[in-house]
Design an enzyme around this catalytic site. Structure first.
Site, PDB file in Angstrom:
ATOM      1  N   THR A 113       0.659  -1.166  -0.020  1.00  0.00           N
ATOM      2  CA  THR A 113      -0.164  -0.017   0.020  1.00  0.00           C
ATOM      3  C   THR A 113       0.831   0.708   0.149  1.00  0.00           C
ATOM      4  N   GLY A 152       2.904  -2.917   7.876  1.00  0.00           N
ATOM      5  CA  GLY A 152       3.396  -2.968   9.510  1.00  0.00           C
ATOM      6  C   GLY A 152       5.149  -3.250  10.895  1.00  0.00           C
ATOM      7  N   GLU A 395      -6.037  -6.514   3.661  1.00  0.00           N
ATOM      8  CA  GLU A 395      -6.393  -7.211   3.314  1.00  0.00           C
ATOM      9  C   GLU A 395      -7.813  -7.344   2.789  1.00  0.00           C
TER      10      GLU A 395
HETATM   11  C1  LIG Z   1      -3.696 -11.188  14.916  1.00  0.00           C
HETATM   12  C2  LIG Z   1      -2.816 -11.496  14.724  1.00  0.00           C
HETATM   13  C3  LIG Z   1      -2.570 -13.017  13.660  1.00  0.00           C
HETATM   14  C4  LIG Z   1      -3.640 -13.257  12.880  1.00  0.00           C
HETATM   15  C5  LIG Z   1      -3.986 -12.065  11.800  1.00  0.00           C
HETATM   16  C6  LIG Z   1      -4.411 -12.435  10.901  1.00  0.00           C
HETATM   17  C7  LIG Z   1      -4.235 -11.523   9.284  1.00  0.00           C
HETATM   18  C8  LIG Z   1      -3.684 -10.172   9.561  1.00  0.00           C
HETATM   19  C9  LIG Z   1      -2.530  -9.685   8.427  1.00  0.00           C
HETATM   20  C10 LIG Z   1      -1.951  -8.817   7.981  1.00  0.00           C
HETATM   21  C11 LIG Z   1      -2.356  -8.040   7.823  1.00  0.00           C
HETATM   22  C12 LIG Z   1      -2.152  -6.700   8.803  1.00  0.00           C
HETATM   23  C13 LIG Z   1      -1.434  -6.236   7.361  1.00  0.00           C
HETATM   24  C14 LIG Z   1      -2.455  -5.904   6.431  1.00  0.00           C
HETATM   25  C15 LIG Z   1      -1.625  -6.174   5.020  1.00  0.00           C
HETATM   26  C16 LIG Z   1      -2.132  -5.540   3.930  1.00  0.00           C
HETATM   27  O1  LIG Z   1      -3.118  -4.910   4.334  1.00  0.00           O
HETATM   28  S1  LIG Z   1      -1.360  -5.578   2.695  1.00  0.00           S
HETATM   29  C17 LIG Z   1      -2.382  -4.845   1.481  1.00  0.00           C
HETATM   30  C18 LIG Z   1      -3.428  -5.509   1.342  1.00  0.00           C
HETATM   31  N1  LIG Z   1      -4.006  -5.246  -0.174  1.00  0.00           N
HETATM   32  C19 LIG Z   1      -4.864  -5.637  -0.817  1.00  0.00           C
HETATM   33  O2  LIG Z   1      -5.558  -6.797  -0.675  1.00  0.00           O
HETATM   34  C20 LIG Z   1      -5.143  -4.585  -1.867  1.00  0.00           C
HETATM   35  C21 LIG Z   1      -6.581  -5.317  -2.497  1.00  0.00           C
HETATM   36  N2  LIG Z   1      -7.155  -5.073  -4.531  1.00  0.00           N
HETATM   37  C22 LIG Z   1      -7.004  -5.911  -5.098  1.00  0.00           C
HETATM   38  O3  LIG Z   1      -7.163  -6.766  -4.432  1.00  0.00           O
HETATM   39  C23 LIG Z   1      -6.945  -5.613  -6.289  1.00  0.00           C
HETATM   40  O4  LIG Z   1      -6.877  -4.525  -5.969  1.00  0.00           O
HETATM   41  C24 LIG Z   1      -8.099  -5.312  -6.779  1.00  0.00           C
HETATM   42  C25 LIG Z   1      -8.587  -6.953  -7.379  1.00  0.00           C
HETATM   43  C26 LIG Z   1      -9.292  -5.044  -5.588  1.00  0.00           C
HETATM   44  C27 LIG Z   1      -8.850  -4.894  -8.119  1.00  0.00           C
HETATM   45  O5  LIG Z   1      -7.208  -5.164  -8.347  1.00  0.00           O
HETATM   46  P1  LIG Z   1      -7.919  -5.657 -10.629  1.00  0.00           P
HETATM   47  O6  LIG Z   1      -6.334  -5.297 -10.612  1.00  0.00           O
HETATM   48  O7  LIG Z   1      -7.726  -4.000 -10.611  1.00  0.00           O
HETATM   49  O8  LIG Z   1      -8.965  -6.071 -10.511  1.00  0.00           O
HETATM   50  P2  LIG Z   1     -10.063  -6.665 -11.367  1.00  0.00           P
HETATM   51  O9  LIG Z   1     -11.258  -6.225 -11.176  1.00  0.00           O
HETATM   52  O10 LIG Z   1      -9.385  -6.329 -13.023  1.00  0.00           O
HETATM   53  O11 LIG Z   1      -9.656  -7.898 -11.776  1.00  0.00           O
HETATM   54  C28 LIG Z   1      -7.950  -8.569 -12.439  1.00  0.00           C
HETATM   55  C29 LIG Z   1      -8.296 -10.108 -12.697  1.00  0.00           C
HETATM   56  O12 LIG Z   1      -7.732 -10.465 -11.866  1.00  0.00           O
HETATM   57  C30 LIG Z   1      -8.617 -11.217 -10.459  1.00  0.00           C
HETATM   58  N3  LIG Z   1      -7.886 -11.236  -9.639  1.00  0.00           N
HETATM   59  C31 LIG Z   1      -7.629 -10.154  -8.728  1.00  0.00           C
HETATM   60  N4  LIG Z   1      -6.732 -10.140  -7.379  1.00  0.00           N
HETATM   61  C32 LIG Z   1      -6.882 -11.707  -7.409  1.00  0.00           C
HETATM   62  C33 LIG Z   1      -5.773 -12.639  -6.244  1.00  0.00           C
HETATM   63  N5  LIG Z   1      -5.592 -12.144  -5.559  1.00  0.00           N
HETATM   64  N6  LIG Z   1      -6.189 -13.733  -7.379  1.00  0.00           N
HETATM   65  C34 LIG Z   1      -6.381 -14.493  -7.735  1.00  0.00           C
HETATM   66  N7  LIG Z   1      -7.122 -13.613  -9.058  1.00  0.00           N
HETATM   67  C35 LIG Z   1      -7.377 -12.032  -8.699  1.00  0.00           C
HETATM   68  C36 LIG Z   1      -9.618 -10.760 -10.793  1.00  0.00           C
HETATM   69  O13 LIG Z   1     -10.866 -11.847 -10.257  1.00  0.00           O
HETATM   70  C37 LIG Z   1      -9.801 -10.600 -11.881  1.00  0.00           C
HETATM   71  O14 LIG Z   1      -9.935 -12.094 -12.704  1.00  0.00           O
HETATM   72  P3  LIG Z   1     -10.922 -11.267 -14.196  1.00  0.00           P
HETATM   73  O15 LIG Z   1     -10.456 -11.062 -14.577  1.00  0.00           O
HETATM   74  O16 LIG Z   1     -12.445 -11.630 -13.787  1.00  0.00           O
HETATM   75  O17 LIG Z   1     -10.752 -12.965 -14.853  1.00  0.00           O
HETATM   76  C1  LIG Z   2      -4.323  -2.013   9.991  1.00  0.00           C
HETATM   77  C2  LIG Z   2      -3.948  -2.362   9.091  1.00  0.00           C
HETATM   78  C3  LIG Z   2      -2.706  -2.357   9.209  1.00  0.00           C
HETATM   79  C4  LIG Z   2      -2.200  -2.072   7.473  1.00  0.00           C
HETATM   80  N1  LIG Z   2      -1.292  -3.130   7.411  1.00  0.00           N
HETATM   81  C5  LIG Z   2      -1.378  -2.920   5.672  1.00  0.00           C
HETATM   82  C6  LIG Z   2       0.373  -3.098   5.673  1.00  0.00           C
HETATM   83  O1  LIG Z   2       1.158  -4.107   6.218  1.00  0.00           O
HETATM   84  N2  LIG Z   2       1.245  -3.577   4.063  1.00  0.00           N
HETATM   85  C7  LIG Z   2       0.561  -2.903   3.276  1.00  0.00           C
HETATM   86  O2  LIG Z   2       0.389  -2.577   2.102  1.00  0.00           O
HETATM   87  N3  LIG Z   2      -1.131  -2.693   3.603  1.00  0.00           N
HETATM   88  C8  LIG Z   2      -1.498  -2.237   4.382  1.00  0.00           C
HETATM   89  N4  LIG Z   2      -2.857  -1.532   4.996  1.00  0.00           N
HETATM   90  C9  LIG Z   2      -3.556  -1.210   3.865  1.00  0.00           C
HETATM   91  C10 LIG Z   2      -4.647  -1.710   3.429  1.00  0.00           C
HETATM   92  O3  LIG Z   2      -4.053  -3.052   2.654  1.00  0.00           O
HETATM   93  C11 LIG Z   2      -4.953  -1.087   2.681  1.00  0.00           C
HETATM   94  O4  LIG Z   2      -5.979   0.565   3.960  1.00  0.00           O
HETATM   95  C12 LIG Z   2      -6.591  -1.510   1.740  1.00  0.00           C
HETATM   96  O5  LIG Z   2      -6.049  -2.095   0.948  1.00  0.00           O
HETATM   97  C13 LIG Z   2      -7.169  -0.185   1.484  1.00  0.00           C
HETATM   98  O6  LIG Z   2      -6.657   0.395   0.916  1.00  0.00           O
HETATM   99  P1  LIG Z   2      -7.007   1.832   1.168  1.00  0.00           P
HETATM  100  O7  LIG Z   2      -6.516   2.649   2.433  1.00  0.00           O
HETATM  101  O8  LIG Z   2      -6.340   2.582  -0.738  1.00  0.00           O
HETATM  102  O9  LIG Z   2      -8.660   2.167   1.083  1.00  0.00           O
HETATM  103  P2  LIG Z   2      -9.272   2.861  -0.528  1.00  0.00           P
HETATM  104  O10 LIG Z   2      -9.066   2.050  -1.496  1.00  0.00           O
HETATM  105  O11 LIG Z   2      -8.722   4.043  -0.872  1.00  0.00           O
HETATM  106  O12 LIG Z   2     -11.561   2.886  -0.149  1.00  0.00           O
HETATM  107  C14 LIG Z   2     -11.761   4.189   0.322  1.00  0.00           C
HETATM  108  C15 LIG Z   2     -12.490   3.770   0.381  1.00  0.00           C
HETATM  109  O13 LIG Z   2     -12.697   3.933  -1.365  1.00  0.00           O
HETATM  110  C16 LIG Z   2     -14.222   3.329  -1.916  1.00  0.00           C
HETATM  111  N5  LIG Z   2     -13.312   2.245  -3.351  1.00  0.00           N
HETATM  112  C17 LIG Z   2     -12.144   1.885  -3.803  1.00  0.00           C
HETATM  113  N6  LIG Z   2     -11.739   1.160  -4.690  1.00  0.00           N
HETATM  114  C18 LIG Z   2     -13.174   0.998  -5.334  1.00  0.00           C
HETATM  115  C19 LIG Z   2     -14.083   0.640  -6.705  1.00  0.00           C
HETATM  116  N7  LIG Z   2     -13.025  -0.077  -7.153  1.00  0.00           N
HETATM  117  N8  LIG Z   2     -15.321   0.167  -6.125  1.00  0.00           N
HETATM  118  C20 LIG Z   2     -15.750   0.485  -5.423  1.00  0.00           C
HETATM  119  N9  LIG Z   2     -15.815   1.306  -4.565  1.00  0.00           N
HETATM  120  C21 LIG Z   2     -13.960   1.333  -3.545  1.00  0.00           C
HETATM  121  C22 LIG Z   2     -13.518   1.538  -0.909  1.00  0.00           C
HETATM  122  O14 LIG Z   2     -14.744   0.823  -0.908  1.00  0.00           O
HETATM  123  C23 LIG Z   2     -13.256   3.042   0.533  1.00  0.00           C
HETATM  124  O15 LIG Z   2     -15.221   2.891   0.397  1.00  0.00           O
HETATM  125  C24 LIG Z   2      -3.049  -1.900   6.782  1.00  0.00           C
HETATM  126  C25 LIG Z   2      -4.431  -0.737   6.723  1.00  0.00           C
HETATM  127  C26 LIG Z   2      -5.134  -0.233   7.841  1.00  0.00           C
HETATM  128  C27 LIG Z   2      -6.225  -0.006   8.603  1.00  0.00           C
END
Ligand SMILES: CCCCC/C=C\C/C=C\C/C=C\C=C\C(=O)SCCNC(=O)CCNC(=O)[C@H](O)C(C)(C)COP(=O)(O)OP(=O)(O)OC[C@H]1O[C@@H](n2cnc3c(N)ncnc32)[C@H](O)[C@@H]1OP(=O)(O)O
Ligand SMILES: Cc1cc2nc3c(=O)[nH]c(=O)nc-3n(C[C@H](O)[C@H](O)[C@H](O)COP(=O)(O)OP(=O)(O)OC[C@H]3O[C@@H](n4cnc5c(N)ncnc54)[C@H](O)[C@@H]3O)c2cc1C
Length: 627
Positions: A113, A152, A395
Site C-alpha cells: 500500500t 506493519g 487485506e
Molecule cells: C492476530 C494476528 C494473527 C492473525 C491475523 C490475520 C491476518 C492479519 C495479517 C495481516 C494484516 C495486517 C496487515 C495488512 C496488510 C495489507 O493490507 S497488505 C495490502 C492488501 N491490499 C489489498 O488487498 C489490495 C486489494 N486490491 C486488490 O486485491 C486488487 O486491486 C483488486 C482485485 C481489488 C482489483 O484489482 P484489479 O487489477 O483492478 O482487478 P480487476 O478487477 O481488473 O481483476 C483482474 C483479474 O484478476 C483477478 N484477481 C484479482 N485479484 C486476485 C487475486 N488476489 N488472486 C487471484 N485472482 C485475482 C480478478 O478476479 C480478475 O480476474 P478476471 O479478469 O475477472 O478473470
Molecule cells: C490496520 C491496518 C494495517 C495495514 N497494514 C498494511 C500492511 O502491513 N501492508 C500494506 O501494504 N498495507 C497495509 N494496510 C493498508 C490496507 O491494505 C489498505 O488500507 C486497504 O487495501 C484499503 O486501501 P485504501 O486504504 O487505499 O482505501 P481505498 O481503496 O482508498 O478505499 C476508500 C473507499 O473507496 C472505496 N473504493 C475504492 N476502490 C473502489 C472500487 N473500485 N469500487 C468501489 N469502491 C471503491 C472503498 O470501498 C472505500 O469505501 C493496512 C491498513 C490498516 C487499516
C-alpha cells in the site's frame, strides 16, 4: 507450545497497564515482550514443527492477546513477509531467505500500500527500474503519493521488507512485482542510503504494530532481489512473464483466508468476556419479591450474545473448510494448474468481508451488552473491536472484495445462461430458483438462502444488461449497479457460510457425545434461524415465506435462546481462553469482576496521590477568583 510456560515468563505480562503508557512506550514495551516471547518460541520449539506452523498455531492465541491488547510489531513478519517468500521466491531464494527469517536473524514486513493507492494495486507508483549495465534494480518513489504507507513493523522494527513495485525495463512497464529490500543496516539499524522511513502516527487500534512509511531515492538492489518464482528478469533485461499475473497477489489470498479464522478467534474472546460478565452481573428487579437476576437471564441479553458464540463456530468451520481449498489450490498452482484460482479468490473475497463485518458488529454488541464496565479499556472489548474492525479494511477493503466476488458471480451466471457448466461453490446457481413452499427446516432455510442468492445474482445481471442496452459503457453500468452487485455477493457469501457451517457440523456430529451434539446443533439452528429473521425481507421476496411462517420462526428463535441458556457459560468456557489471554477485568474465570475493576483502577497513575498538583496550580486560584 506449553501456554503455561509462555505465560509464566517474567515480564511477559504487564505490571503497568498499556493504557497508561505513551505511544512510544507502548511500542517499546511491545518490542520487549515480542522478543521475550519469540525467544521462548524458539527455545521450546518442536523440531518437527515449522516456525510458520507454530506461530500460526500459537502466535495468534498467545502473543497477540495475552501479552498485547494490540498486535505485535512482528505481526507482518509472520503473516505476510514469510508467506510471500514461500509463495513468490524461487527455490534458491526460499532456501536463503526462509532460514534467516525463521531464525529471526532478520525481521521483515510487506510493503504494498502507498499513500495514494491501497485498493488499486495496478495504480501503485513505486518504481523498480532495471539497469542491465549493473544488473540492478533502481527503486524510486517519484512523488509523495508513491511512498509506501501502512506496512506493519515498517517504521522502526523491520530491517527488510517485501516491496511491491512497478517493474520498468527499457522504459516499458511490466506490472507489479515483489522485491526483497534491505531497508536498515543490520548492525546499526540505521536506514540505508536513499531510504526514508518513519511511523504514520496514532490509530484507532494497531498502535503497537509500528505501521510506517517508506520512500526511495534511487536506491539500488541487485537483480537477485526480485522474487522470481512467478516472473523473471534475465541479466540482459529480458522479461519472462509468469503464467498468470495475479499469482503475484497470492499472499493476499492467503491472508484473507487467515483472517476468517482470526475473526472466529476474536469473536470467541469478546463473547467469552461479555457472557461471563453477564453471568455474574445482577441488575434490576422485575419480580418485587425476588433478588436481582443475572443479566444473562434477560432474553434481550441472550439475543445479543448467543449469536456471537454460533458465529464464532461458523467462522471457524468455514475457515477450516477454506484452508483445505487453499492448500489444494496451492498444490495445483505449484504444478501450473491455475483453473481453480478464480474460485478461491472469489470465495476469499466473500468470506473475508462477511466474517469481518459480522465479527466487528458482534464484538461491538458484546461491548454494549456490558453496560458502563464494557466501556472500560480494562475490559479489553474496545481493543478487541479495534483489532477486528481493522480487518474490514486491510487485506482488501470489504466493498472492493465483494465487488471482486460479484465479478466472478456475474461471469458464472452469464456463462450458465449460455450453457456453460457451473462448478464448485457456484454449482448451486444452476439449481431451482423458485421455492415451492416455505420449508421451515434448517436445510430448507439454507436452500432458501441459495434461492435468494440465485435471484439476486440473476436480477443484477439483468440490471447490468439493461444499463448496457440503454447505451451505458460496461464500466458505467457496473458502477451504477454496484450496490446490488455487493448485495448479490453478500447473498452468495451468506449461503456459503450457512451451508458450510451446517455440513461441517453434520460431519462432526456423528463422533460427538449426544449431549454435546445436541448443544452444538442448537447453535447451528440458532445461527440459521437468526439469519433468516435478519434477512426476512429477502425471504418474503424470494423464498415464499408467509407472515405465519415468520411468526413461527420468531417463536422458534426464542425457544432456542432458552434451550441454549443453561449451557451458555459452558460454551464460552469451552473456548478455553486463559485469563491472561482474555486480558479482561470482566471476563476472568473466577468472576471477580468488581474486585478486578477496582484493582485496575488503582493502577491509574492519577491514583498515586490523593490531590493532583493541578489543584494548587490551577483549581484553587481559579476557584478563589485569583486566575
Ligand atoms: C492476530 C494476528 C494473527 C492473525 C491475523 C490475520 C491476518 C492479519 C495479517 C495481516 C494484516 C495486517 C496487515 C495488512 C496488510 C495489507 O493490507 S497488505 C495490502 C492488501 N491490499 C489489498 O488487498 C489490495 C486489494 N486490491 C486488490 O486485491 C486488487 O486491486 C483488486 C482485485 C481489488 C482489483 O484489482 P484489479 O487489477 O483492478 O482487478 P480487476 O478487477 O481488473 O481483476 C483482474 C483479474 O484478476 C483477478 N484477481 C484479482 N485479484 C486476485 C487475486 N488476489 N488472486 C487471484 N485472482 C485475482 C480478478 O478476479 C480478475 O480476474 P478476471 O479478469 O475477472 O478473470
Ligand atoms: C490496520 C491496518 C494495517 C495495514 N497494514 C498494511 C500492511 O502491513 N501492508 C500494506 O501494504 N498495507 C497495509 N494496510 C493498508 C490496507 O491494505 C489498505 O488500507 C486497504 O487495501 C484499503 O486501501 P485504501 O486504504 O487505499 O482505501 P481505498 O481503496 O482508498 O478505499 C476508500 C473507499 O473507496 C472505496 N473504493 C475504492 N476502490 C473502489 C472500487 N473500485 N469500487 C468501489 N469502491 C471503491 C472503498 O470501498 C472505500 O469505501 C493496512 C491498513 C490498516 C487499516
Amino acid at each position: 507450545m506449553d501456554e503455561q510456560k509462555v505465560l509464566s515468563i517474567k515480564g511477559l505480562l504487564d505490571d503497568t497497564p498499556e493504557e497508561y503508557l505513551s505511544h512510544k512506550e507502548k511500542y517499546e514495551n511491545s518490542i520487549r515482550k515480542s522478543v521475550l516471547f519469540y525467544k521462548t518460541l524458539h527455545s521450546t520449539e518442536d523440531e518437527n514443527m515449522s516456525v510458520d506452523e507454530k506461530t500460526k498455531l500459537n502466535f495468534r492465541n498467545i502473543v497477540t492477546s495475552a501479552i498485547f491488547k494490540d498486535n505485535s510489531p512482528f505481526m507482518l513478519h509472520n503473516s505476510m513477509f514469510i508467506p510471500t517468500i514461500m509463495g513468490q521466491g524461487t527455490d534458491e531464494q526460499r532456501e536463503y531467505w526462509m532460514k534467516r527469517a525463521k531464525n529471526m536473524e532478520i525481521i521483515g514486513t510487506y510493503a504494498q500500500t502507498e499513500l495514494g493507492h491501497g485498493t488499486f494495486i495496478r495504480g501503485l507508483e513505486t518504481q523498480a527500474t532495471y539497469d542491465p549495465d549493473t544488473e540492478e534494480f533502481v527503486l524510486h518513489s517519484p512523488v509523495l503519493s508513491s511512498y509506501k504507507w501502512w506496512p506493519g513493523g515498517l517504521a522502526h522494527t523491520a530491517n527488510y521488507c517485501i516491496v511491491m513495485a512497478r517493474l520498468y525495463i527499457k522504459g516499458k512497464s511490466h506490472g507489479i512485482h515483489p522485491f526483497m529490500v534491505q531497508i536498515r543496516d543490520e548492525e546499526t539499524h540505521m536506514p540505508l542510503p536513499g531510504i526514508k522511513l518513519g511511523e504514520i502516527g496514532a490509530k484507532l487500534g494497531f498502535n503497537t504494530v509500528n505501521n510506517g512509511f517508506l520512500g526511495f531515492e534511487n536506491h539500488r538492489i541487485s537483480r537477485d532481489r526480485m522474487l522470481m518464482k512467478n516472473a523473471q528478469v534475465l541479466k540482459d533485461g529480458t522479461f519472462v512473464a509468469g503464467s498468470n499475473s495475479k499469482l503475484t497477489y497470492g499472499t493476499m489470498v492467503y491472508v484473507r483466508v487467515l483472517i476468517v479464522s482470526n475473526m472466529a478467534n476474536m469473536l470467541a474472546k469478546a463473547v467469552t468476556i461479555a457472557l461471563r460478565y453477564s453471568a455474574i452481573r445482577r441488575q434490576s428487579q422485575p419480580k418485587p419479591d425476588e433478588p436481582e437476576p443475572q443479566i444473562l437471564d434477560y432474553v434481550t441479553q441472550q439475543h445479543k450474545l448467543f449469536i456471537a458464540i454460533a458465529s464464532s463456530h461458523a467462522f471457524y468451520m468455514n475457515a477450516m473448510w477454506l484452508w483445505e481449498i487453499y492448500y489444494s489450490v496451492s498444490l495445483q498452482l505449484a504444478s501450473g494448474k491455475l483453473d481453480n484460482l478464480p474460485e478461491l479468490h472469489a470465495l476469499a473475497c466473500c468470506l473475508k468481508p462477511l466474517s469481518t463485518i459480522d465479527a466487528t458488529a458482534m464484538i461491538e454488541k458484546c461491548r454494549l451488552a456490558c453496560g458502563g464496565h464494557g466501556y472500560m479499556l480494562s475490559a479489553n472489548l474496545a481493543q478487541t473491536y479495534g483489532l477486528a474492525t481493522a480487518a474490514y479494511t486491510y487485506e482488501g477493503e470489504n466493498t472492493v472484495l465483494l465487488l471482486q466476488a460479484a465479478r466472478s458471480l456475474v461471469k458464472a451466471w452469464v456463462g450458465h445462461v449460455k450453457g456453460r457448466p457451473l462448478k464448485g461453490t457456484m454449482a448451486y446457481l444452476a439449481g431451482d430458483s423458485t421455492v415451492k413452499a416455505w420449508d421451515g427446516s434448517i436445510d430448507g432455510i439454507i436452500q432458501s438462502f441459495k434461492v435468494v442468492a440465485i435471484r439476486k445474482i440473476s436480477s443484477v445481471v439483468k440490471i447490468l444488461q439493461d444499463y448496457e442496452k440503454s447505451g451505458l459503457s460496461p464500466e458505467d453500468a457496473w458502477n451504477k449497479a454496484s450496490v446490488f452487485l455487493t448485495a448479490a455477493s453478500e447473498a452468495h457469501g451468506r449461503a456459503v457460510l450457512l451451508s458450510v457451517y451446517k455440513s461441517e457440523m453434520d460431519k462432526r456430529a456423528a463422533v460427538l457425545s449426544p449431549p454435546l451434539r445436541k448443544v452444538l446443533l442448537q447453535l447451528v439452528d440458532l445461527y440459521v434461524t437468526y439469519w433468516a429473521l435478519e434477512k426476512v425481507g429477502d425471504m418474503l421476496l424470494y423464498a415464499s415465506i408467509t407472515d405465519k411462517d415468520v411468526d413461527e420462526l420468531q417463536r422458534r428463535y426464542i425457544e432456542l435462546l432458552a434451550a441454549i441458556r443453561p449451557n451458555a457459560v459452558g460454551l464460552v468456557d469451552a473456548f478455553d481462553f486463559r485469563d491472561e489471554i482474555l486480558n479482561s477485568t470482566l471476563g476472568a474465570y473466577d468472576g471477580r469482576a468488581y474486585e478486578r475493576l477496582m484493582e485496575e483502577a488503582m493502577k491509574s497513575p492519577l491514583n498515586a496521590e490523593p490531590v493532583n498538583q493541578t489543584f494548587h496550580k490551577y483549581l484553587k486560584p481559579f476557584m478563589r477568583g485569583k486566575l
